[in-house]
Design an enzyme around this catalytic site. Structure first.
Site, mmCIF file in Angstrom:
data_model
loop_
_atom_site.group_PDB
_atom_site.id
_atom_site.type_symbol
_atom_site.label_atom_id
_atom_site.label_comp_id
_atom_site.label_asym_id
_atom_site.label_seq_id
_atom_site.Cartn_x
_atom_site.Cartn_y
_atom_site.Cartn_z
ATOM 1 N N ASP A 10 15.813 26.562 66.860
ATOM 2 C CA ASP A 10 14.485 26.353 66.272
ATOM 3 C C ASP A 10 14.136 24.886 66.473
ATOM 4 O O ASP A 10 14.993 24.073 66.824
ATOM 5 C CB ASP A 10 14.516 26.697 64.765
ATOM 6 C CG ASP A 10 13.157 26.492 64.106
ATOM 7 O OD1 ASP A 10 12.134 26.886 64.696
ATOM 8 O OD2 ASP A 10 13.102 25.899 63.008
ATOM 9 N N SER A 11 12.880 24.542 66.185
ATOM 10 C CA SER A 11 12.474 23.139 66.287
ATOM 11 C C SER A 11 13.166 22.293 65.211
ATOM 12 O O SER A 11 13.172 21.071 65.318
ATOM 13 C CB SER A 11 10.966 23.035 66.096
ATOM 14 O OG SER A 11 10.622 23.450 64.787
ATOM 15 N N CYS A 73 12.333 30.960 66.112
ATOM 16 C CA CYS A 73 11.136 30.124 66.055
ATOM 17 C C CYS A 73 9.951 30.939 66.569
ATOM 18 O O CYS A 73 9.972 31.425 67.704
ATOM 19 C CB CYS A 73 11.354 28.884 66.929
ATOM 20 S SG CYS A 73 9.913 27.822 67.044
ATOM 21 N N GLU A 154 10.392 20.075 56.284
ATOM 22 C CA GLU A 154 11.462 19.271 56.916
ATOM 23 C C GLU A 154 11.823 18.070 56.043
ATOM 24 O O GLU A 154 12.943 17.602 56.045
ATOM 25 C CB GLU A 154 11.047 18.795 58.314
ATOM 26 C CG GLU A 154 11.033 19.886 59.393
ATOM 27 C CD GLU A 154 12.427 20.290 59.911
ATOM 28 O OE1 GLU A 154 13.353 19.471 59.886
ATOM 29 O OE2 GLU A 154 12.564 21.467 60.336
ATOM 30 N N CYS A 187 6.233 31.761 60.621
ATOM 31 C CA CYS A 187 6.944 30.531 60.986
ATOM 32 C C CYS A 187 8.242 30.576 60.209
ATOM 33 O O CYS A 187 8.232 30.847 58.997
ATOM 34 C CB CYS A 187 6.123 29.302 60.602
ATOM 35 S SG CYS A 187 7.049 27.758 60.713
ATOM 36 N N HIS A 189 10.040 28.407 59.048
ATOM 37 C CA HIS A 189 10.161 27.470 57.924
ATOM 38 C C HIS A 189 9.603 28.094 56.630
ATOM 39 O O HIS A 189 10.001 27.711 55.531
ATOM 40 C CB HIS A 189 9.377 26.184 58.202
ATOM 41 C CG HIS A 189 10.047 25.239 59.154
ATOM 42 N ND1 HIS A 189 10.184 25.490 60.495
ATOM 43 C CD2 HIS A 189 10.616 24.015 58.934
ATOM 44 C CE1 HIS A 189 10.802 24.462 61.071
ATOM 45 N NE2 HIS A 189 11.077 23.551 60.146
HETATM 46 N N1 DGL Z 1 9.983 27.158 62.693
HETATM 47 C C1 DGL Z 1 9.066 27.212 63.743
HETATM 48 C C2 DGL Z 1 8.279 28.447 63.909
HETATM 49 O O1 DGL Z 1 8.756 29.496 63.508
HETATM 50 C C3 DGL Z 1 8.505 25.955 64.313
HETATM 51 C C4 DGL Z 1 7.682 25.123 63.431
HETATM 52 C C5 DGL Z 1 7.261 23.841 64.137
HETATM 53 O O2 DGL Z 1 8.119 23.171 64.683
HETATM 54 O O3 DGL Z 1 6.060 23.533 64.125
HETATM 55 O O4 DGL Z 1 7.208 28.451 64.461
#
Ligand code: DGL
Length: 275
Positions: A10-11, A73, A154, A187, A189
């Site tokens: 993931d990012s 992600c 984050e 997302c 997150h």
């Molecule tokens: N967790 C990520 C997603 O599902 C990436 C969020 C990001 O880096 O902007 O899209």
């Protein structure tokens, strides 16, 4: 049988929200996770940048001898899944949007008003719409970007007023105007703020892609007959910047699990271990 680990990426720390579901469903599977914490967020970047970052990470995970790559992600899954699958035909690569679209189409009907919240890139890609309408064109879908939430998560700004206000900023009008009764957390997150969302909008049904992706992982392991049959004692977590929040989040997930967690920092720009 194949006792090599499964690679997740993931990012940042968002993809970690898939890990407890994997541990519960597949306790024999070892994890190598990569969080690109030094370059997060991806969701407001250009597609070619996201593609380059994702390919660097896939190269890294393949070098680590993983048997499968899970794109934990939505931003990467919505934009680069096909390219990654074409570039690495030797290894199964799973995206997070398809299993979620399937569950949504199976469990919603024409009376539902389904909202998708995600990063700018994910929402712009219309990946959820394409896959869900393909399965059931009669469903009602609405989507909204909510870009400021990932940096706050984050930073660990989760259980507090700033997060609640930010959620309301993005969702109040979206939910009331479109009469949303089902919300896809598009997302990885966002499961970390699921409680906040549930508290603000009680009665809203929430679909969590981080839970749904496990079914695709199981199906792929079964199809290729590559389940692991060895007990797992350790899992490895790499980050391009080993932030305190990343480490804290992992410690929280693995608390009392009996697993040894190995943290490593890895600089993708100049590929050298900084452990
Ligand atoms: N967790 C990520 C997603 O599902 C990436 C969020 C990001 O880096 O902007 O899209």
């Amino acid at each position: 049988m194949d006792n090599r680990p499964i690679g997740f990426f993931d990012s940042g720390l968002g993809g970690l929200t898939c890990v407890p579901y994997l541990m519960e469903a597949l306790p024999n599977e070892r994890i190598i996770y990569f969080g690109d914490t030094a370059r997060t967020p991806y969701g407001s970047k250009g597609i070619s940048t996201i593609r380059n970052f994702s390919m660097q990470i896939a190269d890294f995970l393949i070098n680590e001898n993983v048997k499968m790559i899970v794109i934990a992600c939505n931003t990467v899954s919505s934009t680069c899944l096909d390219e990654l699958q074409q570039k690495y035909p030797q290894i199964p690569i799973i995206g997070i949007i398809e299993p979620t679209a399937k569950v949504t189409a199976e469990t919603c009907n024409e009376q539902d008003h389904i909202g998708v919240m995600g990063t700018k890139v994910t929402i712009k890609s219309k990946a959820y719409e394409k896959l869900i309408y393909n399965l059931n064109p009669k469903l009602n879908l609405y989507s909204t970007p909510s870009p400021a939430l990932v940096p706050l998560i984050e930073e660990g700004i989760i259980q507090n007023e700033i997060m609640d206000l930010s959620i309301k900023y993005y969702l109040d009008h979206f939910i009331s105007y479109n009469k949303i009764n089902t919300l896809i957390l598009g997302c990885t997150h966002y499961p970390l703020i699921r409680k906040n969302i549930g508290k603000i909008y009680s009665g809203l049904r929430i679909i969590n892609p981080s839970a749904e992706i496990i079914q695709s992982i199981i199906a792929e392991l079964k199809a290729k007959d590559i389940f692991s049959d060895e007990p797992v004692f350790d899992n490895t977590f790499y980050a391009s910047d080993l932030s305190e929040n990343f480490v804290n989040m992992i410690n929280r997930i693995f608390e009392n699990s009996g697993f040894k967690v190995v943290f490593k920092s890895f600089d993708l720009e100049t590929p050298q271990m900084r452990c």
